[in-house]
Design a protein around this motif. Structure first.
Motif, PDB file in Angstrom:
ATOM      1  N   ARG A 154       8.198   6.281  17.460  1.00 15.67           N
ATOM      2  CA  ARG A 154       8.005   7.133  16.648  1.00 15.67           C
ATOM      3  C   ARG A 154       7.986   6.490  15.092  1.00 15.67           C
ATOM      4  O   ARG A 154       7.473   6.497  14.258  1.00 15.67           O
ATOM      5  N   ASP A 155       9.236   5.408  15.076  1.00 14.72           N
ATOM      6  CA  ASP A 155       9.961   5.007  14.046  1.00 14.72           C
ATOM      7  C   ASP A 155       9.022   3.730  13.605  1.00 14.72           C
ATOM      8  O   ASP A 155       8.763   3.268  12.579  1.00 14.72           O
ATOM      9  N   LYS A 156       8.968   2.805  14.706  1.00 13.25           N
ATOM     10  CA  LYS A 156       8.660   1.420  14.484  1.00 13.25           C
ATOM     11  C   LYS A 156       7.037   1.311  14.694  1.00 13.25           C
ATOM     12  O   LYS A 156       6.569   0.064  14.557  1.00 13.25           O
ATOM     13  N   ILE A 157       6.371   2.270  15.280  1.00 10.33           N
ATOM     14  CA  ILE A 157       4.920   2.033  15.594  1.00 10.33           C
ATOM     15  C   ILE A 157       4.144   3.083  14.692  1.00 10.33           C
ATOM     16  O   ILE A 157       3.539   2.875  13.712  1.00 10.33           O
ATOM     17  N   VAL A 158       4.307   4.524  14.971  1.00 13.04           N
ATOM     18  CA  VAL A 158       3.461   5.698  14.297  1.00 13.04           C
ATOM     19  C   VAL A 158       3.943   5.683  12.891  1.00 13.04           C
ATOM     20  O   VAL A 158       3.072   5.592  11.935  1.00 13.04           O
ATOM     21  N   LYS A 159       5.299   5.817  12.687  1.00  9.36           N
ATOM     22  CA  LYS A 159       5.557   5.820  11.146  1.00  9.36           C
ATOM     23  C   LYS A 159       5.356   4.678  10.448  1.00  9.36           C
ATOM     24  O   LYS A 159       4.853   4.772   9.243  1.00  9.36           O
ATOM     25  N   LYS A 160       5.542   3.467  10.981  1.00  9.70           N
ATOM     26  CA  LYS A 160       5.102   2.147  10.238  1.00  9.70           C
ATOM     27  C   LYS A 160       3.897   2.037  10.171  1.00  9.70           C
ATOM     28  O   LYS A 160       3.429   1.693   8.746  1.00  9.70           O
ATOM     29  N   ARG A 167       0.530   2.917   1.791  1.00  6.18           N
ATOM     30  CA  ARG A 167       0.829   1.816   1.013  1.00  6.18           C
ATOM     31  C   ARG A 167      -0.737   0.995   0.551  1.00  6.18           C
ATOM     32  O   ARG A 167      -0.930   0.928  -0.528  1.00  6.18           O
ATOM     33  N   ARG A 168      -1.482   0.775   1.394  1.00  9.55           N
ATOM     34  CA  ARG A 168      -2.831   0.043   1.214  1.00  9.55           C
ATOM     35  C   ARG A 168      -3.615   1.099   0.467  1.00  9.55           C
ATOM     36  O   ARG A 168      -4.438   0.805  -0.423  1.00  9.55           O
ATOM     37  N   ASN A 169      -3.467   2.391   0.481  1.00  8.52           N
ATOM     38  CA  ASN A 169      -4.255   3.487  -0.257  1.00  8.52           C
ATOM     39  C   ASN A 169      -3.668   3.759  -1.558  1.00  8.52           C
ATOM     40  O   ASN A 169      -3.916   5.121  -2.076  1.00  8.52           O
ATOM     41  N   PRO A 173       5.229   6.388  -2.805  1.00  6.66           N
ATOM     42  CA  PRO A 173       6.041   6.829  -1.404  1.00  6.66           C
ATOM     43  C   PRO A 173       6.806   8.217  -1.685  1.00  6.66           C
ATOM     44  O   PRO A 173       7.033   8.534  -0.515  1.00  6.66           O
ATOM     45  N   GLU A 174       6.909   8.727  -2.962  1.00  8.53           N
ATOM     46  CA  GLU A 174       7.644  10.010  -2.810  1.00  8.53           C
ATOM     47  C   GLU A 174       6.635  11.087  -1.980  1.00  8.53           C
ATOM     48  O   GLU A 174       7.195  12.064  -1.835  1.00  8.53           O
ATOM     49  N   GLU A 175       5.553  10.837  -1.828  1.00  4.85           N
ATOM     50  CA  GLU A 175       4.560  11.687  -1.223  1.00  4.85           C
ATOM     51  C   GLU A 175       4.315  11.450   0.467  1.00  4.85           C
ATOM     52  O   GLU A 175       3.552  12.091   0.948  1.00  4.85           O
TER      53      GLU A 175
END
Length: 374
Positions: A154-160, A167-169, A173-175
Motif C-alpha cells: 500500500r505505502d511503498k508501491i501504490v501510494k508511492k 508530482r509529475r502532473n 501536495p496538500e491535495e
C-alpha cells in the motif's frame, strides 16, 4: 371335744418328731455346705487360706469365629481345618461363597481401567493443546508477515506510484490525501490491509484464549478418578479376602460346627469354630466382694495351690500374676443370654505346669479352686 382330748398325745409326739428331724437335717446341711463355702472364698478350718473358684484359660482368651463383619449372611464354601488341628497365624480356616463379592471386584477393576483410559486421553489432549498453540503461533506469525507485506504494498508501491503521478502532473501536495482517498487502486490496497489486520487480531485473540486454557486440570481430574476407582477396588477386594476366615493367632482348632453348604447369619449364635491360642495356661480366679479384703496386691508374685473343682486331691501350682482393681461381671455371665449381676475381682494365676507327669492336664475351661493363702 373327747376326740381332741384323745388325739392330743399323738399330736404332741408328731410335733416333737418334726422338730428333731428338722434339727438333724439342718446339721447335715451345715456340714455338707463346707466345701461350697470354701469355694466362695471362706477360709477352711485350720487356716489354710482363702479359697476361690476359677477357670483355666489362655492368655489371650480363646477366640470364637463366625460370620465375617462384611457379610450379613453367607454360605460356607470350604472348611480347611479339622478339630484338634494346630494352625499358624493367618492360616485359612474356612471360606464363604464370594461369587457376588467377586463380581463387585471385577466391576471395580473395569472402572479402574476406564479411569486410567481417561487419564491417558487427558494427557494426550494436553499434548495436542501444546501442538495447537505452536501451530496457531505460526499462523499468527504468517498473518503478521502478510499484514506487513500489505502495508508495504500500500505505502511503498501504490501510494508511492500515485504520489509520483501527482508530482509529475504538478498537483499540489496538500491535495494528495484527498485524491488518495478516492483513488480505487489505493482504496483496494487499504481494504486488503484492513482485512489482513482484522484477521491477525482475531487469530491473536484465539491464541491468547488457547494459551489461557489449563490443560493440567483435566489430567488431575482424571487421575483423581483413578485414585477413587482404585479405592473402590481395594474395598471390594477386602470384602472378598474377608470371605476367607483366617486364624488371628496360632493355636489349636476346637469344636468345628460347620461344613460346606452351611449358612451363617447375623442371628447365628453358635460359633463356626473355637481357636484355643497356643502358649502357657492361666487361671482366672473369681474373688467375690465379701472376700476381696483378704486378697491384696501383696499376693502378687506369690505361689498358690490350684486344685481340681471335683477332686481336691489333684493339685497344681501357680503364681499370682495380677489382681484386678475393679469389680466386673463374671466372664461366664457375658456368654449367657440371662446372667446374674454377680461382680467379682479377677485374679490371674500363671500355671507353673498345666500337664505335670502323673496327673491329668488342666484343660481350658476347666473349673478349679485356688488357695490364695492367708
Amino acid at each position: 371335744m373327747n376326740w381332741l382330748h384323745k388325739a392330743r398325745p399323738v399330736l404332741v409326739v408328731t410335733g416333737l418328731a418334726l422338730v428333731i428331724g428338722s434339727l438333724i437335717g439342718a446339721r447335715e446341711l451345715a456340714h455338707g455346705s463346707t466345701s461350697d463355702a470354701s469355694a466362695k472364698g471362706e477360709a477352711p478350718r485350720g487356716g489354710a487360706g482363702t479359697i476361690v473358684l476359677g477357670t483355666v484359660d489362655t492368655d489371650p482368651p480363646p477366640v470364637s469365629y463366625g460370620l465375617p463383619p462384611v457379610l450379613q449372611s453367607g454360605t460356607v464354601l470350604k472348611v480347611f481345618v479339622k478339630e484338634h488341628e494346630d494352625v499358624k497365624v493367618d492360616q485359612p480356616l474356612y471360606a464363604f461363597d464370594a461369587t457376588l463379592q467377586q463380581a463387585t471386584v471385577d466391576s471395580a477393576k473395569a472402572a479402574v481401567t476406564l479411569a486410567e483410559t481417561k487419564v491417558a486421553e487427558a494427557k494426550e489432549g494436553k499434548k495436542r493443546h501444546v501442538r495447537n498453540i505452536e501451530v496457531m503461533k505460526q499462523g499468527v506469525e504468517a498473518l503478521e508477515r502478510r499484514a506487513r507485506d500489505v502495508v508495504n504494498y500500500r505505502d511503498k508501491i501504490v501510494k508511492k506510484n500515485l504520489e509520483d503521478s501527482y508530482r509529475r502532473n504538478t498537483i499540489p501536495p496538500e491535495e494528495w490525501p484527498a485524491k488518495l482517498s478516492i483513488d480505487p487502486t489505493y482504496a483496494e490496497a487499504e481494504n486488503k490491509y484492513t482485512a489482513a489486520y482484522n484477521e491477525l487480531e482475531v487469530e491473536k485473540a484465539k491464541l491468547k484464549a488457547l494459551e489461557a486454557v489449563d490443560t493440567q486440570i483435566p489430567v488431575e481430574q482424571a487421575e483423581a478418578a483413578v485414585n477413587q476407582a482404585q479405592k473402590e477396588l481395594a474395598r471390594a477386594q477386602v470384602v472378598v479376602d474377608l470371605c476367607v476366615v483366617k486364624a488371628k493367632t496360632a493355636g489349636t482348632v476346637e469344636q468345628v460346627s460347620i461344613s460346606p453348604g452351611a449358612t451363617l447369619g447375623i442371628s447365628t449364635r453358635t460359633p463356626a469354630l473355637w481357636l484355643i491360642p497356643a502358649g502357657p495356661r492361666v487361671v482366672r480366679a473369681e474373688v467375690e466382694a465379701e472376700f476381696a479384703h483378704r486378697v491384696g496386691n501383696d499376693r502378687i508374685g506369690k505361689q498358690v495351690t490350684i486344685s481340681d473343682h471335683s477332686d481336691a486331691k489333684l493339685t497344681y501350682t501357680g503364681t499370682v500374676r495380677d489382681i484386678g482393681k475393679t469389680f466386673l461381671p463374671k466372664r461366664a455371665n457375658a456368654e449367657n443370654l440371662i446372667g446374674n449381676d454377680t461382680r467379682v475381682i479377677e485374679a490371674v494365676i500363671d500355671i507353673t505346669d498345666a500337664s505335670p507327669a502323673g496327673k491329668p492336664p488342666l484343660r481350658v475351661g476347666q473349673r478349679v479352686r485356688v488357695n490364695l493363702g492367708q
